[in-house]
Design a protein around this motif. Structure first.
Motif, PDB file in Angstrom:
ATOM      1  N   ASN A  71       0.798  -1.219   0.000  1.00  0.00           N
ATOM      2  CA  ASN A  71       0.000   0.000   0.000  1.00  0.00           C
ATOM      3  C   ASN A  71       0.839   1.282   0.000  1.00  0.00           C
ATOM      4  OD1 ASN A  71       0.846   0.090   2.675  1.00  0.00           O
ATOM      5  ND2 ASN A  71      -1.191  -0.136   3.542  1.00  0.00           N
ATOM      6  N   MET A  72       2.148   1.166   0.062  1.00  0.00           N
ATOM      7  CA  MET A  72       3.026   2.336   0.097  1.00  0.00           C
ATOM      8  C   MET A  72       2.847   3.201  -1.154  1.00  0.00           C
ATOM      9  SD  MET A  72       5.377   4.112   1.697  1.00  0.00           S
ATOM     10  CE  MET A  72       6.341   3.148   2.837  1.00  0.00           C
ATOM     11  N   GLY A  73       2.774   2.590  -2.319  1.00  0.00           N
ATOM     12  CA  GLY A  73       2.618   3.342  -3.561  1.00  0.00           C
ATOM     13  C   GLY A  73       1.334   4.165  -3.573  1.00  0.00           C
ATOM     14  N   ALA A  74       0.257   3.585  -3.085  1.00  0.00           N
ATOM     15  CA  ALA A  74      -1.020   4.305  -3.041  1.00  0.00           C
ATOM     16  C   ALA A  74      -0.961   5.477  -2.073  1.00  0.00           C
ATOM     17  CB  ALA A  74      -2.143   3.348  -2.648  1.00  0.00           C
ATOM     18  N   ILE A  75      -0.307   5.287  -0.946  1.00  0.00           N
ATOM     19  CA  ILE A  75      -0.167   6.360   0.040  1.00  0.00           C
ATOM     20  C   ILE A  75       0.663   7.503  -0.542  1.00  0.00           C
ATOM     21  CG2 ILE A  75       0.824   6.957   2.287  1.00  0.00           C
ATOM     22  CD1 ILE A  75       0.061   4.056   3.159  1.00  0.00           C
ATOM     23  N   VAL A  76       1.751   7.155  -1.221  1.00  0.00           N
ATOM     24  CA  VAL A  76       2.600   8.170  -1.859  1.00  0.00           C
ATOM     25  C   VAL A  76       1.791   8.948  -2.901  1.00  0.00           C
ATOM     26  CG1 VAL A  76       4.595   8.505  -3.372  1.00  0.00           C
ATOM     27  CG2 VAL A  76       4.765   6.962  -1.415  1.00  0.00           C
ATOM     28  N   GLU A  77       0.999   8.246  -3.705  1.00  0.00           N
ATOM     29  CA  GLU A  77       0.163   8.900  -4.716  1.00  0.00           C
ATOM     30  C   GLU A  77      -0.835   9.862  -4.072  1.00  0.00           C
ATOM     31  OE1 GLU A  77       0.088   8.836  -8.104  1.00  0.00           O
ATOM     32  OE2 GLU A  77       1.935   7.682  -8.064  1.00  0.00           O
ATOM     33  N   LEU A  78      -1.426   9.465  -2.970  1.00  0.00           N
ATOM     34  CA  LEU A  78      -2.374  10.340  -2.284  1.00  0.00           C
ATOM     35  C   LEU A  78      -1.699  11.602  -1.761  1.00  0.00           C
ATOM     36  CD1 LEU A  78      -4.532   7.785  -0.285  1.00  0.00           C
ATOM     37  CD2 LEU A  78      -5.291   9.294  -2.121  1.00  0.00           C
ATOM     38  N   ILE A  79      -0.490  11.456  -1.227  1.00  0.00           N
ATOM     39  CA  ILE A  79       0.236  12.619  -0.729  1.00  0.00           C
ATOM     40  C   ILE A  79       0.604  13.542  -1.884  1.00  0.00           C
ATOM     41  CG2 ILE A  79       2.384  13.390   0.368  1.00  0.00           C
ATOM     42  CD1 ILE A  79       2.142  10.920   2.199  1.00  0.00           C
ATOM     43  N   GLN A  80       1.053  12.980  -2.992  1.00  0.00           N
ATOM     44  CA  GLN A  80       1.367  13.813  -4.153  1.00  0.00           C
ATOM     45  C   GLN A  80       0.107  14.500  -4.684  1.00  0.00           C
ATOM     46  OE1 GLN A  80       3.667  11.268  -6.858  1.00  0.00           O
ATOM     47  NE2 GLN A  80       5.409  12.576  -6.372  1.00  0.00           N
ATOM     48  N   TYR A  81      -1.000  13.794  -4.721  1.00  0.00           N
ATOM     49  CA  TYR A  81      -2.263  14.392  -5.162  1.00  0.00           C
ATOM     50  C   TYR A  81      -2.648  15.553  -4.241  1.00  0.00           C
ATOM     51  CZ  TYR A  81      -7.204  15.034  -6.079  1.00  0.00           C
ATOM     52  OH  TYR A  81      -8.419  15.585  -6.364  1.00  0.00           O
ATOM     53  N   GLN A  82      -2.489  15.346  -2.935  1.00  0.00           N
ATOM     54  CA  GLN A  82      -2.788  16.393  -1.958  1.00  0.00           C
ATOM     55  C   GLN A  82      -1.919  17.631  -2.221  1.00  0.00           C
ATOM     56  OE1 GLN A  82      -5.093  16.515   0.424  1.00  0.00           O
ATOM     57  NE2 GLN A  82      -4.427  18.466   1.244  1.00  0.00           N
TER      58      GLN A  82
END
Length: 68
Positions: A31-42
């Motif tokens: 799930n690390m990749g998804a979390i990173v994507e969410l932070i970048q989206y934010q």
């Protein structure tokens, strides 16, 4: 822009202000990749660009969770 802010501080602030990791039971390689994507989206949503690279965010999350 807050690009000079330490990535770990940014992640800690995101978690404190917006309860970012509230429903995350475990952070792992799946799930690390998804979390990173969410932070970048934010970042893009709030600042118009990603403040940190994927690798910087990944290392920051690891440091933040080890310190918690």
């Amino acid at each position: 822009m807050e690009s000079n802010k330490d990535v770990v501080s940014f992640i800690a602030e995101l978690d404190e202000k917006k309860n970012f990791f509230h429903n995350v039971n475990e952070i792992n390689k799946y799930n690390m990749g998804a979390i990173v994507e969410l932070i970048q989206y934010q970042n893009i949503k709030e600042y118009g660009e990603s403040l940190y690279t994927r690798e910087e965010i990944r290392r920051g999350i690891k440091k933040y969770t080890q310190g918690s």
